[in-house]
Design an enzyme around this catalytic site. Structure first.
Site, PDB file in Angstrom:
ATOM      1  N   ARG A  76       0.820  -1.210   0.000  1.00 42.00           N
ATOM      2  CA  ARG A  76       0.000   0.000   0.000  1.00 42.00           C
ATOM      3  C   ARG A  76       0.863   1.274   0.000  1.00 42.00           C
ATOM      4  O   ARG A  76       0.350   2.377  -0.159  1.00 42.00           O
ATOM      5  CB  ARG A  76      -0.947  -0.003   1.209  1.00 42.00           C
ATOM      6  N   ASP A  87       9.029   5.289  16.715  1.00 39.99           N
ATOM      7  CA  ASP A  87       8.326   5.541  15.447  1.00 39.99           C
ATOM      8  C   ASP A  87       7.729   6.947  15.389  1.00 39.99           C
ATOM      9  O   ASP A  87       6.924   7.245  14.511  1.00 39.99           O
ATOM     10  CB  ASP A  87       7.257   4.480  15.165  1.00 39.99           C
TER      11      ASP A  87
HETATM   12  C1  0GY Z   1       3.100   3.007   7.191  1.00 37.56           C
HETATM   13  C2  0GY Z   1       4.011   3.992   6.616  1.00 37.56           C
HETATM   14  C3  0GY Z   1       5.303   4.094   6.804  1.00 37.56           C
HETATM   15  C4  0GY Z   1       5.771   3.671   8.024  1.00 37.56           C
HETATM   16  C5  0GY Z   1       6.893   3.864   8.571  1.00 37.56           C
HETATM   17  O1  0GY Z   1       8.329   3.476  10.241  1.00 37.56           O
HETATM   18  C6  0GY Z   1       7.218   3.269   9.825  1.00 37.56           C
HETATM   19  O2  0GY Z   1       6.423   2.568  10.428  1.00 37.56           O
HETATM   20  O3  0GY Z   1       7.816   4.615   8.016  1.00 37.56           O
HETATM   21  C7  0GY Z   1       6.200   4.583   5.738  1.00 37.56           C
HETATM   22  O4  0GY Z   1       7.317   4.064   5.559  1.00 37.56           O
HETATM   23  O5  0GY Z   1       5.815   5.485   4.997  1.00 37.56           O
HETATM   24  O6  0GY Z   1       1.902   3.167   6.945  1.00 37.56           O
HETATM   25  O7  0GY Z   1       3.520   2.034   7.849  1.00 37.56           O
END
Ligand code: 0GY
Length: 301
Positions: free
Chosen positions: A133, A253
């Site tokens: 996604r 995060d």
């Molecule tokens: C998601 C989006 C991202 C999540 C992270 O570190 C993360 O959990 O960066 C992304 O990479 O854009 O929806 O998990």
């Protein structure tokens, strides 16, 4: 503040405006080994191909959170919303006074000079997302090529993947060179059995490949039970910490991009750590020794 007050127009939530002070005191030298900086968008624009627009989250806000939670260092990770434009990440590391290092994203045609410049700025890992996604194209070929090339720079791979996709990627990942860090334990479905078939495959991959590490982060992304305990995620993360104590990392995060369900209180996330790392020794490995070994190997600890 109620959720609606910090909900953005498009439904994604902004980071918690007033995180609690954690009850758990992290060990001296603790590293928040998975966090982000975003924008500000007028200075460091978001990628045109992004699947969500995060709230701006500046380096100074990240340093303030670091101090508030009791951490000493950060590993800043490039999220997909900034694509392969690492300028916000590099700017943050360069202004961290040596207290931050980074994980970047690159395209297949990245040059050796560009990789060297990222290394010189403090980047130690290159991240690839197999989360469907979030990306238009799954990066098998780029990962294979760039994964080989970064070995000469002393950098490692970071992979973001979801558990249902692991069976078909298992052999591919197992053949990759060097250290490979998996974000958020490969995103298991925590409504399933932590000892069941799906999570067993992730565990087996780490057992068979001692170059593989796992971040036991993001209970807020994985949990159906929700905050503050995230109790359904605990047995998954605890299992990984206890089986691979030398190869686990943890991070907040922050600022929790692309979250719609709820916004984590970062102080409560820190209070989650002793539930998954239940001894002082495990906590020290998770928060200090392991991230220092991977991101600041020149500093003996
Ligand atoms: C998601 C989006 C991202 C999540 C992270 O570190 C993360 O959990 O960066 C992304 O990479 O854009 O929806 O998990």
């Amino acid at each position: 503040m109620s959720e609606s007050e910090f909900k953005m127009d498009d439904g994604w939530l902004e980071f918690h405006p007033d995180p609690s002070i954690p009850e758990f005191k992290v060990p001296a030298g603790a590293v928040d080994a998975h966090c982000h900086v975003f924008g500000p968008g007028d200075q460091f624009p978001y990628a045109p191909e992004r699947k969500y627009t995060p709230c701006d989250a500046s380096k100074d806000q990240l340093w303030a959170l670091r101090d508030h939670l009791g951490f000493e260092r950060n590993v800043i990770v490039q999220a997909t919303c900034h694509g392969a434009d690492n300028r916000a990440l590099v700017d943050a590391i360069e202004h961290s006074g040596g207290k931050a290092r980074g994980v970047a994203s690159v395209k297949r045609d990245v040059t050796d000079d560009e990789l060297q410049a990222l290394y010189d700025a403090g980047v130690r890992g290159i991240r690839f997302s197999f989360v469907k996604r979030l990306v238009d194209v799954l990066p098998h070929d780029t990962l294979k090529e760039v994964g080989e090339r970064i070995q000469a720079f002393g950098m490692h791979l970071v992979i973001y993947v979801e558990a249902p996709d692991l069976p078909e990627l298992y052999d591919f990942f197992s053949a990759l060179p060097g250290i490979i860090v998996f974000d958020h334990m490969g995103r298991p479905d925590v409504s399933k059995d932590p000892q069941g078939e799906e999570f067993d495959l992730f565990i087996r991959m780490l057992e068979e490949n001692d170059n593989m590490w796992a971040k036991v982060s993001c209970p807020d992304r994985l949990s159906n039970d929700g905050p503050p305990d995230y109790s359904d995620v605990v047995p998954f993360a605890k299992r990984v910490v206890e089986m691979f104590p030398e190869r686990v990392l943890w991070g907040t995060d922050w600022p929790h991009p692309n979250m719609k369900s709820h916004m984590a209180d970062d102080g409560k996330l820190v209070d989650y750590v002793p539930k998954i790392a239940t001894t002082v020794e495990l906590q020290r490995k998770l928060l200090v020794t392991n991230p220092m070994r991977l991101y600041w190997p020149e500093e003996k600890n």
